[in-house]
Design an enzyme around this catalytic site. Structure first.
Site, PDB file in Angstrom:
ATOM      1  N   HIS A 199     -23.122 -18.347  11.625  1.00 24.52           N
ATOM      2  CA  HIS A 199     -22.786 -16.933  11.880  1.00 24.52           C
ATOM      3  C   HIS A 199     -23.310 -16.498  13.251  1.00 24.52           C
ATOM      4  O   HIS A 199     -22.635 -15.782  13.989  1.00 24.52           O
ATOM      5  CB  HIS A 199     -23.429 -16.036  10.820  1.00 24.52           C
ATOM      6  CG  HIS A 199     -22.939 -16.263   9.426  1.00 24.52           C
ATOM      7  ND1 HIS A 199     -23.721 -16.809   8.445  1.00 24.52           N
ATOM      8  CD2 HIS A 199     -21.743 -16.017   8.849  1.00 24.52           C
ATOM      9  CE1 HIS A 199     -23.045 -16.872   7.313  1.00 24.52           C
ATOM     10  NE2 HIS A 199     -21.836 -16.405   7.528  1.00 24.52           N
ATOM     11  N   MET A 248     -22.683 -25.948   7.671  1.00 17.68           N
ATOM     12  CA  MET A 248     -23.553 -24.860   7.199  1.00 17.68           C
ATOM     13  C   MET A 248     -22.736 -23.861   6.382  1.00 17.68           C
ATOM     14  O   MET A 248     -21.606 -23.526   6.736  1.00 17.68           O
ATOM     15  CB  MET A 248     -24.186 -24.148   8.387  1.00 17.68           C
ATOM     16  CG  MET A 248     -25.249 -24.998   9.032  1.00 17.68           C
ATOM     17  SD  MET A 248     -26.140 -24.061  10.273  1.00 17.68           S
ATOM     18  CE  MET A 248     -27.149 -25.353  10.953  1.00 17.68           C
TER      19      MET A 248
END
Ligand code: PAF
Length: 289
Positions: A37, A186
Protein backbone atom coordinates in the site's frame (compact mmCIF):
# COMPACT_ATOMS: atom_id res chain seq x y z
CA UNK A 1 -1.31 14.36 7.58
CA UNK A 2 -4.92 15.32 7.98
CA UNK A 3 -7.59 12.62 8.52
CA UNK A 4 -11.19 13.36 7.55
CA UNK A 5 -14.20 11.13 8.12
CA UNK A 6 -16.86 13.11 6.29
CA UNK A 7 -17.49 13.72 2.61
CA UNK A 8 -17.95 17.44 3.32
CA UNK A 9 -14.49 17.80 4.90
CA UNK A 10 -12.90 15.77 2.10
CA UNK A 11 -14.54 17.90 -0.59
CA UNK A 12 -13.45 21.10 1.17
CA UNK A 13 -9.76 20.13 1.18
CA UNK A 14 -9.82 18.81 -2.40
CA UNK A 15 -11.53 22.00 -3.62
CA UNK A 16 -8.87 24.15 -1.90
CA UNK A 17 -6.09 22.20 -3.65
CA UNK A 18 -7.86 22.41 -7.01
CA UNK A 19 -8.18 26.20 -6.61
CA UNK A 20 -4.41 26.35 -6.12
CA UNK A 21 -3.93 24.27 -9.28
CA UNK A 22 -2.33 21.35 -7.39
CA UNK A 23 -2.46 17.81 -8.79
CA UNK A 24 -3.79 14.96 -6.67
CA UNK A 25 -2.72 11.29 -6.60
CA UNK A 26 -5.05 8.80 -4.90
CA UNK A 27 -4.46 5.35 -3.39
CA UNK A 28 -7.71 3.74 -2.18
CA UNK A 29 -7.28 0.95 0.39
CA UNK A 30 -9.20 -1.13 2.89
CA UNK A 31 -6.56 -0.42 5.53
CA UNK A 32 -4.27 -2.76 7.47
CA UNK A 33 -1.54 -1.23 5.40
CA UNK A 34 1.66 -2.99 4.39
CA UNK A 35 4.59 -2.03 2.18
CA UNK A 36 2.51 -2.71 -0.94
CA UNK A 37 0.00 0.00 0.00
CA UNK A 38 2.77 2.40 0.95
CA UNK A 39 4.35 1.92 -2.48
CA UNK A 40 1.13 3.33 -3.99
CA UNK A 41 1.61 6.53 -1.96
CA UNK A 42 5.29 6.68 -2.92
CA UNK A 43 4.32 6.43 -6.60
CA UNK A 44 1.64 9.09 -6.19
CA UNK A 45 4.11 11.51 -4.62
CA UNK A 46 6.54 11.03 -7.53
CA UNK A 47 4.15 12.63 -10.00
CA UNK A 48 1.49 14.52 -8.04
CA UNK A 49 1.60 17.53 -5.71
CA UNK A 50 -0.65 15.92 -3.09
CA UNK A 51 -1.23 12.29 -2.11
CA UNK A 52 -4.60 11.16 -0.77
CA UNK A 53 -5.44 7.72 0.58
CA UNK A 54 -8.68 6.18 1.82
CA UNK A 55 -9.23 3.47 4.38
CA UNK A 56 -12.67 1.94 3.97
CA UNK A 57 -13.57 -1.71 4.47
CA UNK A 58 -16.25 -1.75 1.80
CA UNK A 59 -19.07 -4.10 2.79
CA UNK A 60 -20.43 -4.19 -0.78
CA UNK A 61 -17.46 -6.20 -2.05
CA UNK A 62 -17.68 -9.01 0.54
CA UNK A 63 -19.90 -12.07 -0.01
CA UNK A 64 -22.20 -13.38 2.76
CA UNK A 65 -19.70 -16.04 3.89
CA UNK A 66 -16.57 -13.93 3.54
CA UNK A 67 -14.34 -12.19 6.08
CA UNK A 68 -16.02 -8.76 6.37
CA UNK A 69 -16.25 -8.96 10.17
CA UNK A 70 -12.79 -10.50 10.62
CA UNK A 71 -11.06 -8.15 8.16
CA UNK A 72 -8.29 -6.45 10.20
CA UNK A 73 -9.08 -2.84 11.13
CA UNK A 74 -5.97 -0.99 12.29
CA UNK A 75 -6.67 2.69 11.64
CA UNK A 76 -4.25 4.22 14.18
CA UNK A 77 -1.40 2.13 12.80
CA UNK A 78 -2.41 2.93 9.22
CA UNK A 79 -2.40 6.66 9.99
CA UNK A 80 1.16 6.45 11.32
CA UNK A 81 2.39 4.57 8.24
CA UNK A 82 0.70 6.99 5.84
CA UNK A 83 2.12 9.96 7.72
CA UNK A 84 5.66 8.54 7.48
CA UNK A 85 5.13 7.88 3.75
CA UNK A 86 4.28 11.56 3.21
CA UNK A 87 0.57 11.15 2.54
CA UNK A 88 -1.23 14.50 2.78
CA UNK A 89 -4.82 13.46 3.43
CA UNK A 90 -6.60 10.32 4.63
CA UNK A 91 -10.30 9.77 4.04
CA UNK A 92 -11.61 7.21 6.54
CA UNK A 93 -15.41 7.34 6.39
CA UNK A 94 -17.85 5.24 8.42
CA UNK A 95 -20.11 2.92 6.38
CA UNK A 96 -23.08 5.27 6.93
CA UNK A 97 -21.19 8.12 5.22
CA UNK A 98 -20.58 6.10 2.07
CA UNK A 99 -23.96 4.32 1.98
CA UNK A 100 -26.44 6.62 3.75
CA UNK A 101 -29.42 4.84 2.16
CA UNK A 102 -28.25 1.35 3.08
CA UNK A 103 -26.31 -1.05 0.94
CA UNK A 104 -29.17 -2.85 -0.78
CA UNK A 105 -30.52 0.26 -2.49
CA UNK A 106 -27.21 1.54 -3.76
CA UNK A 107 -26.68 2.44 -7.44
CA UNK A 108 -24.35 -0.20 -8.85
CA UNK A 109 -21.51 0.10 -11.37
CA UNK A 110 -20.80 -3.14 -13.24
CA UNK A 111 -18.16 -4.23 -15.75
CA UNK A 112 -19.71 -7.52 -16.92
CA UNK A 113 -17.33 -8.67 -19.67
CA UNK A 114 -14.17 -8.59 -17.57
CA UNK A 115 -15.76 -10.14 -14.48
CA UNK A 116 -17.08 -13.35 -16.07
CA UNK A 117 -14.07 -15.39 -14.97
CA UNK A 118 -11.52 -15.74 -12.16
CA UNK A 119 -12.55 -13.84 -8.98
CA UNK A 120 -15.81 -12.92 -10.72
CA UNK A 121 -16.82 -16.59 -10.49
CA UNK A 122 -15.34 -17.35 -7.05
CA UNK A 123 -16.74 -14.20 -5.47
CA UNK A 124 -20.11 -13.37 -7.07
CA UNK A 125 -20.94 -9.69 -6.73
CA UNK A 126 -17.43 -8.82 -5.53
CA UNK A 127 -16.46 -6.70 -8.52
CA UNK A 128 -19.74 -4.79 -8.55
CA UNK A 129 -18.89 -3.82 -4.97
CA UNK A 130 -15.39 -2.77 -5.98
CA UNK A 131 -16.41 -0.77 -9.05
CA UNK A 132 -19.27 0.90 -7.20
CA UNK A 133 -17.11 2.06 -4.30
CA UNK A 134 -14.18 3.06 -6.53
CA UNK A 135 -16.52 5.15 -8.70
CA UNK A 136 -17.77 6.94 -5.58
CA UNK A 137 -14.26 7.46 -4.23
CA UNK A 138 -13.03 8.82 -7.57
CA UNK A 139 -16.02 11.19 -7.72
CA UNK A 140 -15.19 12.44 -4.23
CA UNK A 141 -11.40 12.73 -4.43
CA UNK A 142 -11.30 13.82 -8.10
CA UNK A 143 -7.70 12.68 -8.44
CA UNK A 144 -5.54 13.33 -11.49
CA UNK A 145 -4.05 9.84 -11.03
CA UNK A 146 -5.22 6.78 -9.09
CA UNK A 147 -2.91 3.93 -8.08
CA UNK A 148 -3.77 0.23 -7.68
CA UNK A 149 -1.56 -2.79 -6.97
CA UNK A 150 -0.88 -5.26 -9.78
CA UNK A 151 -1.39 -8.16 -7.35
CA UNK A 152 -5.12 -7.70 -7.97
CA UNK A 153 -4.59 -7.94 -11.74
CA UNK A 154 -8.25 -8.48 -12.59
CA UNK A 155 -9.33 -5.61 -10.33
CA UNK A 156 -6.85 -3.26 -12.01
CA UNK A 157 -8.00 -4.30 -15.50
CA UNK A 158 -11.68 -3.90 -14.51
CA UNK A 159 -11.09 -0.44 -13.01
CA UNK A 160 -9.17 0.71 -16.11
CA UNK A 161 -12.09 -0.43 -18.28
CA UNK A 162 -14.65 1.24 -16.02
CA UNK A 163 -12.75 4.55 -16.08
CA UNK A 164 -12.47 4.39 -19.88
CA UNK A 165 -16.13 3.44 -20.40
CA UNK A 166 -17.46 6.09 -18.01
CA UNK A 167 -15.04 8.75 -19.37
CA UNK A 168 -13.81 9.51 -15.86
CA UNK A 169 -11.08 12.17 -15.93
CA UNK A 170 -8.42 10.17 -14.09
CA UNK A 171 -5.35 8.20 -15.13
CA UNK A 172 -5.31 4.71 -13.58
CA UNK A 173 -1.85 3.33 -12.87
CA UNK A 174 -0.79 -0.17 -11.81
CA UNK A 175 2.03 -0.53 -9.28
CA UNK A 176 4.26 -3.63 -9.11
CA UNK A 177 3.37 -6.21 -6.47
CA UNK A 178 5.38 -5.91 -3.24
CA UNK A 179 6.73 -9.26 -2.09
CA UNK A 180 8.16 -10.88 1.00
CA UNK A 181 11.75 -12.16 0.63
CA UNK A 182 10.51 -15.66 -0.37
CA UNK A 183 8.29 -14.19 -3.09
CA UNK A 184 4.91 -14.30 -1.33
CA UNK A 185 2.82 -11.36 -2.49
CA UNK A 186 2.10 -8.99 0.40
CA UNK A 187 -1.52 -9.04 1.48
CA UNK A 188 -3.49 -8.10 4.57
CA UNK A 189 -4.92 -11.63 4.46
CA UNK A 190 -1.45 -13.25 4.89
CA UNK A 191 -1.92 -12.80 8.63
CA UNK A 192 -4.59 -15.52 8.58
CA UNK A 193 -1.76 -18.02 7.83
CA UNK A 194 -0.38 -20.24 10.60
CA UNK A 195 3.42 -20.58 10.90
CA UNK A 196 3.27 -23.91 9.04
CA UNK A 197 1.12 -22.48 6.27
CA UNK A 198 3.32 -19.39 5.96
CA UNK A 199 6.33 -21.68 5.36
CA UNK A 200 4.73 -23.11 2.19
CA UNK A 201 2.73 -20.06 1.06
CA UNK A 202 5.37 -18.91 -1.44
CA UNK A 203 4.70 -22.12 -3.41
CA UNK A 204 1.94 -20.16 -5.14
CA UNK A 205 4.49 -17.72 -6.54
CA UNK A 206 6.94 -20.49 -7.45
CA UNK A 207 4.20 -22.43 -9.21
CA UNK A 208 3.29 -19.37 -11.26
CA UNK A 209 6.93 -18.85 -12.28
CA UNK A 210 7.28 -22.53 -13.25
CA UNK A 211 4.01 -22.40 -15.19
CA UNK A 212 5.10 -19.29 -17.12
CA UNK A 213 8.42 -20.92 -18.00
CA UNK A 214 6.74 -24.15 -19.10
CA UNK A 215 4.37 -22.24 -21.38
CA UNK A 216 7.26 -20.30 -22.88
CA UNK A 217 9.04 -23.59 -23.52
CA UNK A 218 6.06 -24.85 -25.53
CA UNK A 219 4.01 -26.87 -23.03
CA UNK A 220 0.26 -26.67 -23.50
CA UNK A 221 -2.11 -24.73 -21.28
CA UNK A 222 -3.81 -28.01 -20.35
CA UNK A 223 -0.56 -29.72 -19.25
CA UNK A 224 0.64 -26.67 -17.33
CA UNK A 225 -2.70 -26.43 -15.56
CA UNK A 226 -2.46 -30.08 -14.38
CA UNK A 227 1.16 -29.70 -13.20
CA UNK A 228 0.33 -26.51 -11.32
CA UNK A 229 -2.72 -27.97 -9.58
CA UNK A 230 -0.56 -30.89 -8.43
CA UNK A 231 2.23 -28.63 -7.19
CA UNK A 232 -0.23 -26.60 -5.13
CA UNK A 233 -2.24 -29.47 -3.67
CA UNK A 234 1.01 -31.32 -2.76
CA UNK A 235 1.85 -28.63 -0.16
CA UNK A 236 -1.70 -28.26 1.18
CA UNK A 237 -3.30 -25.59 -1.02
CA UNK A 238 -6.91 -25.95 -2.15
CA UNK A 239 -6.70 -24.33 -5.59
CA UNK A 240 -9.59 -21.98 -6.33
CA UNK A 241 -8.59 -21.17 -9.91
CA UNK A 242 -5.43 -21.24 -11.99
CA UNK A 243 -6.37 -19.58 -15.26
CA UNK A 244 -4.07 -18.94 -18.19
CA UNK A 245 -5.67 -15.98 -19.90
CA UNK A 246 -5.31 -13.17 -22.36
CA UNK A 247 -4.02 -10.20 -20.35
CA UNK A 248 -6.36 -7.73 -22.03
CA UNK A 249 -9.68 -9.57 -22.40
CA UNK A 250 -8.98 -11.89 -19.42
CA UNK A 251 -10.48 -14.75 -21.48
CA UNK A 252 -8.99 -18.18 -20.62
CA UNK A 253 -6.71 -19.55 -23.36
CA UNK A 254 -6.04 -23.03 -24.73
CA UNK A 255 -3.19 -24.75 -26.57
CA UNK A 256 0.28 -23.26 -26.83
CA UNK A 257 1.61 -19.81 -26.03
CA UNK A 258 3.13 -17.98 -29.00
CA UNK A 259 6.02 -15.57 -28.33
CA UNK A 260 4.80 -12.00 -28.20
CA UNK A 261 1.30 -12.86 -27.00
CA UNK A 262 0.18 -10.93 -23.99
CA UNK A 263 -0.94 -13.57 -21.51
CA UNK A 264 -1.35 -13.58 -17.77
CA UNK A 265 -1.73 -16.47 -15.37
CA UNK A 266 -4.21 -15.60 -12.65
CA UNK A 267 -4.23 -17.79 -9.56
CA UNK A 268 -6.14 -17.99 -6.34
CA UNK A 269 -5.81 -20.75 -3.76
CA UNK A 270 -6.88 -21.38 -0.19
CA UNK A 271 -4.32 -22.22 2.45
CA UNK A 272 -6.27 -22.81 5.63
CA UNK A 273 -8.39 -19.70 6.25
CA UNK A 274 -6.38 -17.53 3.86
CA UNK A 275 -7.31 -17.12 0.23
CA UNK A 276 -4.11 -16.11 -1.55
CA UNK A 277 -4.05 -14.34 -4.89
CA UNK A 278 -1.19 -13.82 -7.32
CA UNK A 279 -0.44 -13.59 -11.04
CA UNK A 280 2.35 -13.53 -13.57
CA UNK A 281 2.45 -11.87 -16.97
CA UNK A 282 4.14 -13.96 -19.62
CA UNK A 283 5.82 -11.22 -21.57
CA UNK A 284 7.17 -9.80 -18.31
CA UNK A 285 8.27 -13.11 -16.76
CA UNK A 286 12.00 -12.38 -16.73
CA UNK A 287 11.73 -8.96 -15.10
CA UNK A 288 9.22 -10.20 -12.49
CA UNK A 289 11.45 -13.01 -11.24
O1 PAF B 1 -7.95 -3.39 -3.46
C1 PAF B 1 -8.60 -2.97 -2.47
O2 PAF B 1 -8.08 -2.81 -1.37
C2 PAF B 1 -10.07 -2.66 -2.63
O3 PAF B 1 -10.68 -3.54 -3.51
C3 PAF B 1 -10.35 -1.20 -3.05
C4 PAF B 1 -9.78 -0.90 -4.42
C5 PAF B 1 -9.74 -0.25 -2.03
C6 PAF B 1 -11.85 -0.94 -3.12
O4 PAF B 1 -12.47 -1.16 -1.88
Amino acid sequence: MQTVNSIAALREQIAAWKREGLTVGFAPTMGNLHAGHISLITEALKSCDKAVSSVFVNPLQFGPNEDLEAYPRTLADDQKKLEVAGCDLLFAPPVQEMYPNGQAAVTTVSVPNLTKHHCGVSRPGHFDGVTTVVTKLLALVQPDRAYFGKKDFQQLRVIKQMVADLCLPVEVLGVETSRETDGLAMSSRNQYLTTEQRAVASTLRKTLINAAEALQQGETVEAVFEQSQQALTAVGFKPDYFNISDADTLEPQQGCYQAGQNWVILASAFLGKARLLDNIELIATKTQQ
